[in-house]
Design a protein around this motif. Structure first.
Motif, PDB file in Angstrom:
ATOM      1  N   ASP A 124       1.024  -0.788   0.010  1.00 48.90           N
ATOM      2  CA  ASP A 124       0.043  -0.071  -0.189  1.00 48.90           C
ATOM      3  C   ASP A 124       0.521   1.568   0.355  1.00 48.90           C
ATOM      4  OD1 ASP A 124      -1.467   2.154   0.716  1.00 48.90           O
ATOM      5  OD2 ASP A 124      -2.885   0.995   1.954  1.00 48.90           O
ATOM      6  N   THR A 125       0.670   2.182  -1.099  1.00 47.96           N
ATOM      7  CA  THR A 125       1.853   3.656  -1.449  1.00 47.96           C
ATOM      8  C   THR A 125       1.500   3.847  -0.108  1.00 47.96           C
ATOM      9  OG1 THR A 125      -0.011   4.372  -2.823  1.00 47.96           O
ATOM     10  CG2 THR A 125       1.741   3.027  -3.812  1.00 47.96           C
ATOM     11  N   ASP A 126       0.546   4.808   0.065  1.00 52.26           N
ATOM     12  CA  ASP A 126      -0.437   5.806   1.738  1.00 52.26           C
ATOM     13  C   ASP A 126       0.288   5.076   2.474  1.00 52.26           C
ATOM     14  OD1 ASP A 126      -1.445   6.867   0.452  1.00 52.26           O
ATOM     15  OD2 ASP A 126      -3.457   6.491   1.235  1.00 52.26           O
ATOM     16  N   GLU A 127       0.074   3.556   2.942  1.00 51.38           N
ATOM     17  CA  GLU A 127       1.233   2.900   4.083  1.00 51.38           C
ATOM     18  C   GLU A 127       2.384   3.319   4.066  1.00 51.38           C
ATOM     19  OE1 GLU A 127       0.511  -1.094   4.901  1.00 51.38           O
ATOM     20  OE2 GLU A 127      -1.728  -0.839   4.900  1.00 51.38           O
ATOM     21  N   ILE A 128       3.365   2.996   3.737  1.00 52.97           N
ATOM     22  CA  ILE A 128       4.419   3.556   2.541  1.00 52.97           C
ATOM     23  C   ILE A 128       4.981   5.325   2.664  1.00 52.97           C
ATOM     24  CG2 ILE A 128       7.111   3.805   1.210  1.00 52.97           C
ATOM     25  CD1 ILE A 128       5.124   1.177  -0.692  1.00 52.97           C
ATOM     26  N   ALA A 129       4.029   6.111   2.494  1.00 49.56           N
ATOM     27  CA  ALA A 129       4.129   7.417   2.682  1.00 49.56           C
ATOM     28  C   ALA A 129       4.226   7.963   4.406  1.00 49.56           C
ATOM     29  CB  ALA A 129       2.633   7.949   2.127  1.00 49.56           C
ATOM     30  N   HIS A 130       3.615   7.412   4.961  1.00 49.49           N
ATOM     31  CA  HIS A 130       3.259   7.151   6.137  1.00 49.49           C
ATOM     32  C   HIS A 130       4.717   7.052   7.078  1.00 49.49           C
ATOM     33  CE1 HIS A 130      -1.430   8.631   7.118  1.00 49.49           C
ATOM     34  NE2 HIS A 130      -1.570   7.768   5.950  1.00 49.49           N
ATOM     35  N   ARG A 131       5.270   5.797   7.028  1.00 48.37           N
ATOM     36  CA  ARG A 131       6.269   5.419   7.593  1.00 48.37           C
ATOM     37  C   ARG A 131       7.315   6.177   7.082  1.00 48.37           C
ATOM     38  NH1 ARG A 131       5.361  -0.047   5.523  1.00 48.37           N
ATOM     39  NH2 ARG A 131       7.101   0.198   3.713  1.00 48.37           N
ATOM     40  N   LEU A 132       7.580   6.695   5.507  1.00 51.81           N
ATOM     41  CA  LEU A 132       8.547   7.481   5.174  1.00 51.81           C
ATOM     42  C   LEU A 132       8.405   8.965   5.825  1.00 51.81           C
ATOM     43  CD1 LEU A 132       8.384   6.294   1.313  1.00 51.81           C
ATOM     44  CD2 LEU A 132       9.967   6.646   3.337  1.00 51.81           C
ATOM     45  N   THR A 133       6.961   9.493   6.083  1.00 45.54           N
ATOM     46  CA  THR A 133       6.860  10.565   7.354  1.00 45.54           C
ATOM     47  C   THR A 133       6.542  11.046   8.250  1.00 45.54           C
ATOM     48  OG1 THR A 133       4.537  10.866   6.413  1.00 45.54           O
ATOM     49  CG2 THR A 133       5.500  11.888   5.261  1.00 45.54           C
ATOM     50  N   ALA A 134       7.050   9.700   8.862  1.00 53.94           N
ATOM     51  CA  ALA A 134       6.868   9.253  10.273  1.00 53.94           C
ATOM     52  C   ALA A 134       7.872  10.219  11.451  1.00 53.94           C
ATOM     53  CB  ALA A 134       6.996   7.899  10.543  1.00 53.94           C
ATOM     54  N   LYS A 135       7.723  10.118  13.055  1.00 51.00           N
ATOM     55  CA  LYS A 135       8.288  11.492  13.428  1.00 51.00           C
ATOM     56  C   LYS A 135       9.741  10.771  13.521  1.00 51.00           C
ATOM     57  CE  LYS A 135       8.366  12.271  18.362  1.00 51.00           C
ATOM     58  NZ  LYS A 135       7.979  12.311  19.733  1.00 51.00           N
ATOM     59  N   GLY A 136      10.170  12.346  13.140  1.00 52.70           N
ATOM     60  CA  GLY A 136      11.827  11.627  12.969  1.00 52.70           C
ATOM     61  C   GLY A 136      12.513  11.267  11.765  1.00 52.70           C
ATOM     62  N   THR A 137      12.202  11.164  10.665  1.00 56.42           N
ATOM     63  CA  THR A 137      12.297  10.709   9.594  1.00 56.42           C
ATOM     64  C   THR A 137      13.038  11.551   8.601  1.00 56.42           C
ATOM     65  OG1 THR A 137      10.215  10.911   8.580  1.00 56.42           O
ATOM     66  CG2 THR A 137      10.923   8.750   9.570  1.00 56.42           C
ATOM     67  N   PRO A 138      13.773  11.499   8.279  1.00 58.54           N
ATOM     68  CA  PRO A 138      14.826  12.195   7.359  1.00 58.54           C
ATOM     69  C   PRO A 138      13.691  12.944   6.156  1.00 58.54           C
ATOM     70  CG  PRO A 138      16.026  10.487   7.359  1.00 58.54           C
ATOM     71  CD  PRO A 138      14.748   9.921   7.916  1.00 58.54           C
ATOM     72  N   THR A 139      12.540  12.230   6.139  1.00 56.75           N
ATOM     73  CA  THR A 139      11.786  12.692   4.801  1.00 56.75           C
ATOM     74  C   THR A 139      10.403  13.895   5.409  1.00 56.75           C
ATOM     75  OG1 THR A 139      11.471  10.706   3.465  1.00 56.75           O
ATOM     76  CG2 THR A 139       9.407  12.246   3.370  1.00 56.75           C
ATOM     77  N   LEU A 140      10.253  13.427   6.759  1.00 65.79           N
ATOM     78  CA  LEU A 140       9.628  14.591   7.736  1.00 65.79           C
ATOM     79  C   LEU A 140       9.979  16.180   7.905  1.00 65.79           C
ATOM     80  CD1 LEU A 140       6.978  15.676   9.478  1.00 65.79           C
ATOM     81  CD2 LEU A 140       8.066  14.461  11.331  1.00 65.79           C
ATOM     82  N   THR A 141      11.529  15.874   8.021  1.00 63.28           N
ATOM     83  CA  THR A 141      12.739  16.812   7.959  1.00 63.28           C
ATOM     84  C   THR A 141      12.627  17.332   7.174  1.00 63.28           C
ATOM     85  OG1 THR A 141      13.708  16.064   9.999  1.00 63.28           O
ATOM     86  CG2 THR A 141      14.804  17.549   8.947  1.00 63.28           C
ATOM     87  N   ALA A 142      12.582  17.392   5.676  1.00 66.02           N
ATOM     88  CA  ALA A 142      12.302  17.864   4.201  1.00 66.02           C
ATOM     89  C   ALA A 142      11.251  18.692   4.200  1.00 66.02           C
ATOM     90  CB  ALA A 142      12.729  16.816   2.614  1.00 66.02           C
ATOM     91  N   ILE A 143      10.224  17.420   4.651  1.00 68.90           N
ATOM     92  CA  ILE A 143       8.071  18.712   4.484  1.00 68.90           C
ATOM     93  C   ILE A 143       9.120  19.546   5.423  1.00 68.90           C
ATOM     94  CG2 ILE A 143       6.458  18.255   5.199  1.00 68.90           C
ATOM     95  CD1 ILE A 143       6.557  15.469   4.420  1.00 68.90           C
ATOM     96  N   ILE A 144       8.983  19.782   6.491  1.00 66.20           N
ATOM     97  CA  ILE A 144       9.060  20.982   8.127  1.00 66.20           C
ATOM     98  C   ILE A 144      10.088  21.683   7.127  1.00 66.20           C
ATOM     99  CG2 ILE A 144       9.106  21.481   9.902  1.00 66.20           C
ATOM    100  CD1 ILE A 144       6.970  19.194   9.371  1.00 66.20           C
ATOM    101  N   GLU A 145      11.459  21.477   6.604  1.00 70.17           N
ATOM    102  CA  GLU A 145      11.894  22.878   5.906  1.00 70.17           C
ATOM    103  C   GLU A 145      10.883  23.795   4.938  1.00 70.17           C
ATOM    104  OE1 GLU A 145      15.407  20.613   5.325  1.00 70.17           O
ATOM    105  OE2 GLU A 145      15.902  20.253   6.788  1.00 70.17           O
ATOM    106  N   GLU A 146      10.665  22.391   3.689  1.00 65.61           N
ATOM    107  CA  GLU A 146      10.028  23.599   2.133  1.00 65.61           C
ATOM    108  C   GLU A 146       8.693  23.995   2.833  1.00 65.61           C
ATOM    109  OE1 GLU A 146       9.103  24.334  -0.775  1.00 65.61           O
ATOM    110  OE2 GLU A 146      10.365  22.916  -0.632  1.00 65.61           O
ATOM    111  N   PHE A 147       8.333  23.212   4.019  1.00 68.75           N
ATOM    112  CA  PHE A 147       6.703  23.979   4.630  1.00 68.75           C
ATOM    113  C   PHE A 147       6.565  24.943   5.701  1.00 68.75           C
ATOM    114  CE2 PHE A 147       5.848  20.197   1.219  1.00 68.75           C
ATOM    115  CZ  PHE A 147       4.517  21.124   0.213  1.00 68.75           C
TER     116      PHE A 147
END
Length: 202
Positions: free
Chosen positions: A30-53
């Motif tokens: 499930d790509t939605d589940e993968i997206a949730h895992r990638l953007t979980a607390k402490g992940t590099p992806t979440l950091t990148a999102i916060i830096e962008e938005f």
């Protein structure tokens, strides 16, 4: 391995359908589940999102404020494009990695934005659309979320129209009725996919 790309509009019942196929023995990613895992607390992806938005999209506990970010991207096309450019390549990379270890007679790849992104056309053998009418989509989404009918319609307006999804589908899984009806239709498709999977292997 036979790969089925499962998609459908918001509230159509994609997750319910995926659970049925998993219970029948299919491998499910499930790509939605993968997206949730990638953007979980402490992940590099979440950091990148916060830096962008900005930090306003991070909750006090450090998690992503998904509801606020969803509202932003559905009202701002540039923001939506930025988020997709950041997330979609990472999600697809993870999907490909997980496909290599998938176990089952066939694989169901759940991709809510299958037609919208076009990013997974190369990975699937068949396109399966879970379908219900638009009033059902709105009612089901409102019952499981805090979204208003207007907000659901706004999300639907950004998705591929129902008629176009049906036109591009290889298979349709009707979810007009109750869960038992969905299970019955899914079991019929499951038998069809088992046959196709055997043909593909021979």
């Amino acid at each position: 391995m036979l790969v089925i790309g499962l998609t459908g509009g918001i509230g159509s019942g994609k997750s319910s359908a995926a659970r049925i196929f998993a219970a029948l023995g299919a491998a499910v990613i499930d790509t939605d589940e993968i997206a949730h895992r990638l953007t979980a607390k402490g992940t590099p992806t979440l950091t990148a999102i916060i830096e962008e938005f900005g930090t306003s999209y991070q909750l006090p506990d450090g998690n992503l404020d998904r509801a606020s970010l969803r509202k932003r991207v559905f009202s701002d096309q540039a923001a939506k494009a930025k988020l997709e450019a950041l997330l979609h390549p990472l999600i697809k990379q993870q999907v490909i990695a997980e496909m290599k270890g998938a176990q089952g007679p066939y694989l169901v790849l759940v991709i809510p934005l299958f037609f919208e992104t076009g990013a997974y056309f190369d990975l699937v053998n068949r396109r399966l659309v879970v379908d219900c009418d638009e009033n059902q989509q709105i009612a089901r989404t409102m019952s499981r979320s805090k979204l208003s009918a207007e907000e659901v319609r706004s999300i639907m307006a950004h998705q591929t129209p129902r008629a176009e999804r049906i036109k591009q589908a290889d298979d349709i899984l009707s979810n007009m009725g109750n869960h038992a009806d969905l299970e019955k239709h899914a079991q019929e498709l499951h038998q069809h996919y088992l046959t196709l999977a055997l043909q593909q292997q021979s």
